[in-house]
Design an enzyme around this catalytic site. Structure first.
Site, PDB file in Angstrom:
ATOM      1  N   GLY A  23       0.776  -1.237   0.000  1.00 42.02           N
ATOM      2  CA  GLY A  23       0.000   0.000   0.000  1.00 42.02           C
ATOM      3  C   GLY A  23       0.806   1.284   0.000  1.00 42.02           C
ATOM      4  O   GLY A  23       0.376   2.292  -0.542  1.00 42.02           O
ATOM      5  N   LYS A  58      -7.584   7.399   9.538  1.00 44.51           N
ATOM      6  CA  LYS A  58      -9.053   7.373   9.546  1.00 44.51           C
ATOM      7  C   LYS A  58      -9.603   7.910  10.854  1.00 44.51           C
ATOM      8  O   LYS A  58      -9.189   7.498  11.929  1.00 44.51           O
ATOM      9  CB  LYS A  58      -9.561   5.948   9.323  1.00 44.51           C
ATOM     10  CG  LYS A  58      -9.714   5.611   7.871  1.00 44.51           C
ATOM     11  CD  LYS A  58     -10.559   4.367   7.698  1.00 44.51           C
ATOM     12  CE  LYS A  58     -10.345   3.797   6.305  1.00 44.51           C
ATOM     13  NZ  LYS A  58     -11.034   2.530   6.114  1.00 44.51           N
ATOM     14  N   ASP A  88      -6.008   2.571  10.233  1.00 37.88           N
ATOM     15  CA  ASP A  88      -7.438   2.433  10.535  1.00 37.88           C
ATOM     16  C   ASP A  88      -7.567   2.229  12.050  1.00 37.88           C
ATOM     17  O   ASP A  88      -7.604   3.180  12.807  1.00 37.88           O
ATOM     18  CB  ASP A  88      -7.994   1.262   9.724  1.00 37.88           C
ATOM     19  CG  ASP A  88      -9.502   1.162   9.808  1.00 37.88           C
ATOM     20  OD1 ASP A  88     -10.116   1.952  10.542  1.00 37.88           O
ATOM     21  OD2 ASP A  88     -10.084   0.280   9.152  1.00 37.88           O
ATOM     22  N   GLU A 130       3.692   4.399   5.988  1.00 37.75           N
ATOM     23  CA  GLU A 130       2.501   3.549   5.876  1.00 37.75           C
ATOM     24  C   GLU A 130       1.426   4.275   5.060  1.00 37.75           C
ATOM     25  O   GLU A 130       1.371   5.505   5.048  1.00 37.75           O
ATOM     26  CB  GLU A 130       2.018   3.205   7.304  1.00 37.75           C
ATOM     27  CG  GLU A 130       0.768   2.396   7.412  1.00 37.75           C
ATOM     28  CD  GLU A 130       0.828   1.010   6.768  1.00 37.75           C
ATOM     29  OE1 GLU A 130       1.154   0.938   5.569  1.00 37.75           O
ATOM     30  OE2 GLU A 130       0.499   0.022   7.444  1.00 37.75           O
TER      31      GLU A 130
END
Ligand code: IMP
Ligand code: MG
Length: 186
Positions: free
Chosen positions: A49, A136, A108, A104
């Site tokens: 990611g 988030k 979350d 990163e």
């Protein structure tokens, strides 16, 4: 032929457009360059990611630095992290005595990163901090501290700029939200 050959077709909404991403990555790079001016910096990118973010960030960082990568996978289903993490690919070099900045894509629950940081801390780096592109918004406190955050976003599932849904959409140049119909097809 609606959509099938168009990577943008499945996107309901663009949350962070390409120029906004680019500008923020530059800002983060400037902040990091100041903080690590006299230090040997090692960027640790978390595959897959973080790759686009890592590459753009490193390119904007006018500092001598090293890069290494780790791949991890959370056990359990794909929408919620269990906090139990498996290391699929470890770092190639020792981090002992180095100033490590973990790069990163998104935090979350924070459980994946917490596991990772505990693991890396045991290798005795000189310092260990996190740069996350996205954080988030959640009601509960995260079990970790993020030194650099690109954007705080609503609690929605996003794709693009490295982030995937079922391994796809990573190459979108922006951060977007998928149409609900994409999930329904599974
Ligand atoms: P956490 O352990 O709950 O913080 O989960 C973090 C990991 O879950 C991230 O590194 C991503 O790989 C994945 N993830 C969490 N939210 C999203 C999202 O909205 N889109 C894509 N991947 C996500
Ligand atoms: Mg990740």
């Amino acid at each position: 032929m609606p959509g099938s050959s168009d990577i943008h077709h499945d996107i309901e909404e663009i949350l962070i457009a390409e120029p906004v991403l680019r500008a923020r990555v530059e800002e983060l790079a400037h902040a990091i360059a100041e903080d690590y001016a006299a230090k040997d910096l090692l960027l640790v990118g978390i595959l897959k990611g973080a790759i686009l973010f890592m590459v753009d960030l490193a390119r904007a960082l006018e500092l001598p630095l090293e890069m290494d990568f780790m791949a991890v996978s959370s056990y359990g289903n794909s929408t919620e992290s269990s906090g139990v993490v498996r290391i699929l690919k470890d770092l190639e070099h020792s981090i002992t005595g180095k100033h490590v900045l973990v790069v990163e894509d998104i935090v979350d629950s924070g459980l994946t990163l917490r596991y990772l940081l505990e693991n890396l801390e045991r290798r005795h780096p000189a310092s260990l901090r996190v740069c996350a592109l996205l954080d988030k918004e959640k009601v509960q406190d995260k079990p970790l501290e993020l030194a650099y955050i690109g954007f705080t976003i609503p609690d929605r599932f996003v794709v693009g700029y490295g982030l995937d849904y079922a391994q796809k959409y990573r190459n979108l140049p922006y951060i977007g939200v998928l149409k609900p119909s994409v999930y329904a097809e599974d």
